[in-house]
Enzyme design. Structure first.
Site, PDB file in Angstrom:
ATOM      1  N   ASP A  86       0.828  -1.206   0.000  1.00 45.96           N
ATOM      2  CA  ASP A  86       0.000   0.000   0.000  1.00 45.96           C
ATOM      3  C   ASP A  86       0.862   1.255   0.000  1.00 45.96           C
ATOM      4  OD1 ASP A  86      -2.936   1.154   0.901  1.00 45.96           O
ATOM      5  OD2 ASP A  86      -1.309   2.273   1.846  1.00 45.96           O
ATOM      6  N   TYR A 137       2.537  10.046  -0.446  1.00 45.19           N
ATOM      7  CA  TYR A 137       3.704   9.508   0.256  1.00 45.19           C
ATOM      8  C   TYR A 137       5.008   9.822  -0.478  1.00 45.19           C
ATOM      9  CZ  TYR A 137       0.242   6.499   2.632  1.00 45.19           C
ATOM     10  OH  TYR A 137      -0.834   6.003   3.331  1.00 45.19           O
ATOM     11  N   LYS A 177      -3.235   5.732  -3.697  1.00 45.82           N
ATOM     12  CA  LYS A 177      -4.336   6.617  -3.329  1.00 45.82           C
ATOM     13  C   LYS A 177      -4.155   7.979  -3.995  1.00 45.82           C
ATOM     14  CE  LYS A 177      -3.319   5.573   1.071  1.00 45.82           C
ATOM     15  NZ  LYS A 177      -2.659   4.254   1.001  1.00 45.82           N
ATOM     16  N   HIS A 183      -8.075   9.390  -1.268  1.00 45.94           N
ATOM     17  CA  HIS A 183      -7.380   9.414   0.024  1.00 45.94           C
ATOM     18  C   HIS A 183      -8.174  10.124   1.121  1.00 45.94           C
ATOM     19  CE1 HIS A 183      -2.958   9.221   1.563  1.00 45.94           C
ATOM     20  NE2 HIS A 183      -3.811   8.945   2.519  1.00 45.94           N
TER      21      HIS A 183
END
Length: 280
Positions: free
Chosen positions: A44, A49, A74, A107
């Site tokens: 994931d 990120y 996401k 998200h």
């Protein structure tokens, strides 16, 4: 590895590895390789990120057939809206070096998430995404979305841990056949989770760690979990939860630990809404 079948028939591993806050790209790449070697098949990541490229490199390096991996990313709120979301997923595909992504989530439940979700529906129909869903959608917004979209979300990824057990969320997600997935199952160690004497006593009974008890509890509640560690020994420990079973009494006791509040923040807090919408 054990699997759950999502509402569109796709099989998803019941335990996954997340790369949130693994910002060093070399470390992230190696951590994903290590996680796959440890037995993880669900990885994931997220656009926010800033490590999709590292995950993509690890997928290329790992030596495991693509069909055995379940890759999630996401879409961040600044890429919401139909056209922007479609373009952002195409960008994620390039960064991940993939022809398709197994699961793409929205998200956050803010901004133009209806336009964004329509883009995911169309990408799903095109075969570029195998399953679509959401993250951080509280029951009110999850129900509204499920009632007003063509494709019901397959997944809702939310904070779930022993101090925030989300029973109301679980009730409504199950009503609409949306699989719950837990981020922060360890709450980043807050509330002295890893030194909790009651959880330790339960773990000692089975020769298991507190972390394993927490993940096993989620598993028995039919919630997919995402655990993160950059230490391979911890990765191996966190996936080793299938050879014991918590009793009904132990599960009931753990349920009494629920504080019914986030260990981090509330999406109902206007200041948090402002903060999330301001992040890029």
């Amino acid at each position: 590895m054990e699997y759950v079948t999502l509402n569109n028939g796709i099989k998803m591993p019941k335990v996954g590895y997340g790369v949130y806050q693994v910002t060093d790209l070399k470390q992230c790449e190696q951590s994903v390789v290590d996680a796959i070697e440890a037995g993880y098949r669900l990885i994931d990541t997220a656009q926010s990120y800033n490590n999709e490229e590292a995950v993509g490199n690890a997928i290329q390096r790992c030596g495991v057939d693509r069909s055995e991996l379940f890759i999630t990313t996401k879409v961040w709120v600044t890429s919401y809206g139909y056209d922007k979301t479609k373009a952002s997923v195409e960008d994620s595909l390039k960064k991940l070096q993939l022809d398709y992504i197994d699961l793409v989530l929205l998200h956050q439940p803010f901004n133009d998430y209806y336009g964004a979700y329509k883009a995911l529906e169309d990408l799903y129909k095109e075969g570029k995404i195998k399953a679509i869903g959401v993250s951080n959608f509280y029951p009110d917004r999850l129900v509204d979305l499920a009632l007003n979209t063509e494709i019901t979300p397959a997944i809702n990824q939310i904070e779930v841990n022993v101090f925030h057990q989300r029973e109301l969320d679980k009730t409504y997600n199950e009503k609409y056949n949306v699989q719950l997935e837990a981020w922060a199952p360890f709450a980043e160690g807050r509330n002295n989770m890893f030194s909790n004497p009651d959880l330790k006593a339960i773990g000692d009974k089975y020769d298991k760690s507190i972390a394993q008890v927490i993940l096993r509890c989620l598993y028995q509640r039919d919630i997919v979990s995402l655990a993160k560690s950059v230490k391979k020994s911890r990765m191996q420990e966190n996936i080793d939860i299938f050879d014991f079973e918590l009793s009904d009494e132990e599960m009931k006791f753990i349920s009494t630990m629920d504080k019914q509040e986030s260990s981090f923040f509330s999406h109902y807090d206007p200041a948090i809404v402002e903060m999330i919408n301001g992040l890029h």
